[in-house]
Design a protein around this motif. Structure first.
Motif, mmCIF file in Angstrom:
data_model
loop_
_atom_site.group_PDB
_atom_site.id
_atom_site.type_symbol
_atom_site.label_atom_id
_atom_site.label_comp_id
_atom_site.label_asym_id
_atom_site.label_seq_id
_atom_site.Cartn_x
_atom_site.Cartn_y
_atom_site.Cartn_z
ATOM 1 N N GLY A 51 0.831 -1.197 0.000
ATOM 2 C CA GLY A 51 0.000 0.000 0.000
ATOM 3 C C GLY A 51 0.863 1.242 0.000
ATOM 4 N N GLY A 52 0.218 2.373 -0.009
ATOM 5 C CA GLY A 52 0.942 3.630 0.031
ATOM 6 C C GLY A 52 1.245 4.175 -1.353
ATOM 7 N N ARG A 53 1.768 5.372 -1.361
ATOM 8 C CA ARG A 53 1.966 6.089 -2.627
ATOM 9 C C ARG A 53 3.047 5.475 -3.513
ATOM 10 N NH1 ARG A 53 3.259 10.538 1.224
ATOM 11 N NH2 ARG A 53 5.464 10.338 1.609
ATOM 12 N N ASN A 54 4.109 4.932 -2.921
ATOM 13 C CA ASN A 54 5.140 4.323 -3.757
ATOM 14 C C ASN A 54 4.600 3.094 -4.472
ATOM 15 O OD1 ASN A 54 7.547 6.000 -3.315
ATOM 16 N ND2 ASN A 54 7.259 5.400 -1.190
ATOM 17 N N ARG A 55 3.847 2.284 -3.763
ATOM 18 C CA ARG A 55 3.228 1.090 -4.351
ATOM 19 C C ARG A 55 2.222 1.489 -5.434
ATOM 20 N NH1 ARG A 55 1.729 -3.549 -6.582
ATOM 21 N NH2 ARG A 55 -0.015 -4.528 -5.606
ATOM 22 N N LYS A 56 1.383 2.463 -5.126
ATOM 23 C CA LYS A 56 0.373 2.935 -6.074
ATOM 24 C C LYS A 56 1.038 3.409 -7.371
ATOM 25 C CE LYS A 56 -3.050 6.650 -6.567
ATOM 26 N NZ LYS A 56 -3.728 7.763 -5.887
ATOM 27 N N CYS A 57 2.054 4.215 -7.245
ATOM 28 C CA CYS A 57 2.718 4.758 -8.439
ATOM 29 C C CYS A 57 3.513 3.697 -9.186
ATOM 30 C CB CYS A 57 3.593 5.940 -8.050
ATOM 31 S SG CYS A 57 2.606 7.367 -7.518
ATOM 32 N N ALA A 58 4.116 2.752 -8.465
ATOM 33 C CA ALA A 58 4.841 1.661 -9.126
ATOM 34 C C ALA A 58 3.882 0.789 -9.923
ATOM 35 C CB ALA A 58 5.596 0.831 -8.097
ATOM 36 N N ASP A 59 2.695 0.567 -9.381
ATOM 37 C CA ASP A 59 1.680 -0.214 -10.085
ATOM 38 C C ASP A 59 1.267 0.497 -11.374
ATOM 39 O OD1 ASP A 59 -0.032 -2.537 -10.107
ATOM 40 O OD2 ASP A 59 -1.714 -1.187 -9.678
ATOM 41 N N ILE A 60 1.055 1.792 -11.294
ATOM 42 C CA ILE A 60 0.698 2.584 -12.486
ATOM 43 C C ILE A 60 1.848 2.551 -13.494
ATOM 44 C CG2 ILE A 60 0.257 4.948 -13.301
ATOM 45 C CD1 ILE A 60 -1.243 5.348 -10.555
ATOM 46 N N PHE A 61 3.077 2.714 -13.020
ATOM 47 C CA PHE A 61 4.263 2.671 -13.879
ATOM 48 C C PHE A 61 4.313 1.348 -14.646
ATOM 49 C CE2 PHE A 61 8.799 1.601 -14.431
ATOM 50 C CZ PHE A 61 9.274 2.737 -15.059
ATOM 51 N N ALA A 62 4.151 0.227 -13.936
ATOM 52 C CA ALA A 62 4.228 -1.100 -14.558
ATOM 53 C C ALA A 62 3.068 -1.341 -15.526
ATOM 54 C CB ALA A 62 4.253 -2.179 -13.477
ATOM 55 N N LYS A 63 1.876 -0.940 -15.141
ATOM 56 C CA LYS A 63 0.710 -1.146 -16.011
ATOM 57 C C LYS A 63 0.820 -0.324 -17.284
ATOM 58 C CE LYS A 63 -2.539 -2.718 -12.543
ATOM 59 N NZ LYS A 63 -3.694 -2.417 -11.698
ATOM 60 N N ASN A 64 1.357 0.883 -17.186
ATOM 61 C CA ASN A 64 1.542 1.704 -18.383
ATOM 62 C C ASN A 64 2.584 1.094 -19.315
ATOM 63 O OD1 ASN A 64 -0.181 4.132 -18.549
ATOM 64 N ND2 ASN A 64 0.586 4.452 -16.497
ATOM 65 N N GLN A 87 8.927 8.963 -2.606
ATOM 66 C CA GLN A 87 10.205 8.857 -1.911
ATOM 67 C C GLN A 87 11.012 7.676 -2.425
ATOM 68 O OE1 GLN A 87 8.540 8.726 2.043
ATOM 69 N NE2 GLN A 87 9.063 10.864 2.379
ATOM 70 N N GLY A 88 10.337 6.636 -2.857
ATOM 71 C CA GLY A 88 11.020 5.421 -3.279
ATOM 72 C C GLY A 88 11.905 5.587 -4.488
ATOM 73 N N THR A 89 11.499 6.428 -5.428
ATOM 74 C CA THR A 89 12.304 6.591 -6.639
ATOM 75 C C THR A 89 13.639 7.263 -6.327
ATOM 76 O OG1 THR A 89 11.024 8.596 -7.112
ATOM 77 C CG2 THR A 89 10.375 6.595 -8.274
ATOM 78 N N GLY A 90 13.605 8.283 -5.497
ATOM 79 C CA GLY A 90 14.848 8.946 -5.098
ATOM 80 C C GLY A 90 15.742 8.027 -4.283
ATOM 81 N N THR A 91 15.117 7.249 -3.409
ATOM 82 C CA THR A 91 15.879 6.291 -2.602
ATOM 83 C C THR A 91 16.544 5.261 -3.503
ATOM 84 O OG1 THR A 91 14.415 6.605 -0.719
ATOM 85 C CG2 THR A 91 15.733 4.582 -0.752
ATOM 86 N N ALA A 92 15.810 4.752 -4.479
ATOM 87 C CA ALA A 92 16.380 3.756 -5.404
ATOM 88 C C ALA A 92 17.582 4.325 -6.151
ATOM 89 C CB ALA A 92 15.307 3.278 -6.387
ATOM 90 N N GLN A 93 17.493 5.573 -6.562
ATOM 91 C CA GLN A 93 18.627 6.201 -7.256
ATOM 92 C C GLN A 93 19.812 6.378 -6.315
ATOM 93 O OE1 GLN A 93 16.264 9.527 -8.782
ATOM 94 N NE2 GLN A 93 16.793 8.859 -10.845
ATOM 95 N N ASP A 94 19.554 6.815 -5.099
ATOM 96 C CA ASP A 94 20.632 7.015 -4.124
ATOM 97 C C ASP A 94 21.309 5.701 -3.759
ATOM 98 O OD1 ASP A 94 20.112 9.736 -4.093
ATOM 99 O OD2 ASP A 94 18.961 9.663 -2.217
ATOM 100 N N VAL A 95 20.518 4.654 -3.564
ATOM 101 C CA VAL A 95 21.077 3.337 -3.236
ATOM 102 C C VAL A 95 21.964 2.848 -4.369
ATOM 103 C CG1 VAL A 95 20.456 0.888 -2.948
ATOM 104 C CG2 VAL A 95 19.312 2.643 -1.577
ATOM 105 N N MET A 96 21.491 3.007 -5.597
ATOM 106 C CA MET A 96 22.276 2.537 -6.744
ATOM 107 C C MET A 96 23.593 3.300 -6.851
ATOM 108 S SD MET A 96 21.846 0.103 -8.719
ATOM 109 C CE MET A 96 23.042 -0.573 -9.826
ATOM 110 N N LYS A 97 23.560 4.605 -6.637
ATOM 111 C CA LYS A 97 24.803 5.393 -6.654
ATOM 112 C C LYS A 97 25.775 4.881 -5.610
ATOM 113 C CE LYS A 97 22.642 9.675 -8.186
ATOM 114 N NZ LYS A 97 22.138 10.976 -7.738
ATOM 115 N N ALA A 98 25.273 4.589 -4.424
ATOM 116 C CA ALA A 98 26.128 4.125 -3.327
ATOM 117 C C ALA A 98 26.737 2.765 -3.628
ATOM 118 C CB ALA A 98 25.333 4.075 -2.019
ATOM 119 N N ILE A 99 25.917 1.816 -4.098
ATOM 120 C CA ILE A 99 26.469 0.478 -4.333
ATOM 121 C C ILE A 99 27.395 0.453 -5.551
ATOM 122 C CG2 ILE A 99 24.662 -0.719 -3.055
ATOM 123 C CD1 ILE A 99 23.363 -1.554 -5.660
#
Length: 136
Positions: A51-64, A87-99
């Motif tokens: 649930g939540g906004r990250n899940r909602k937007c990820a679902d829309i992203f995948a369905k599109n 918040q999840g998209t920025g976190t994903a980018q930051d995590v990828m930069k770090a790793i």
């Protein structure tokens, strides 16, 4: 979509990678494994995944993408969140930069695949195309 067992396996891998990330980047802080069983760990992870906004937007992203009408994250955010921010998209980018900077991308197959899907054009169904030997 995937069934409950597949979703649960992905969540479990996500939790394992969260633990590993903390050990790799914050090992000197001696974070206890039990911390991940608290509200700030698995409870927050489950809530975020179902649930939540990250899940909602990820679902829309995948369905599109599946419909052949991909939408950018900022467009989805503007259309769906009434002024709130993802918040999840920025976190994903930051995590990828770090790793990447630490040279440990291969140690985080789920984080890496999520980044590929969200920002590099990989299809959402490739979420299960990870090298998971280390998790079994």
């Amino acid at each position: 979509g995937y069934g409950g067992n597949t979703k649960a396996a992905i969540i479990r891998i996500g939790l394992k990678e969260m633990q590993k990330f903390c050990k790799v980047f914050y090992g000197d802080r001696q974070i206890k494994d039990e911390t991940f069983l608290e509200s700030c760990g698995v409870a927050d992870l489950v809530t975020t995944c179902f649930g939540g906004r990250n899940r909602k937007c990820a679902d829309i992203f995948a369905k599109n993408i599946a419909a052949g009408t991909p939408k950018a994250w900022d467009v989805i955010e503007a259309e769906e969140l009434n002024g709130q921010k993802l918040q999840g998209t920025g976190t994903a980018q930051d995590v990828m930069k770090a790793i990447k900077a630490k040279g440990v991308v291969d140690a985080f197959p789920l984080f890496s695949q999520i980044h590929k899907i969200a920002f590099e054009g990989a299809k959402p169904e490739t979420i299960i195309d990870m090298k998971l030997e280390k998790y079994y």
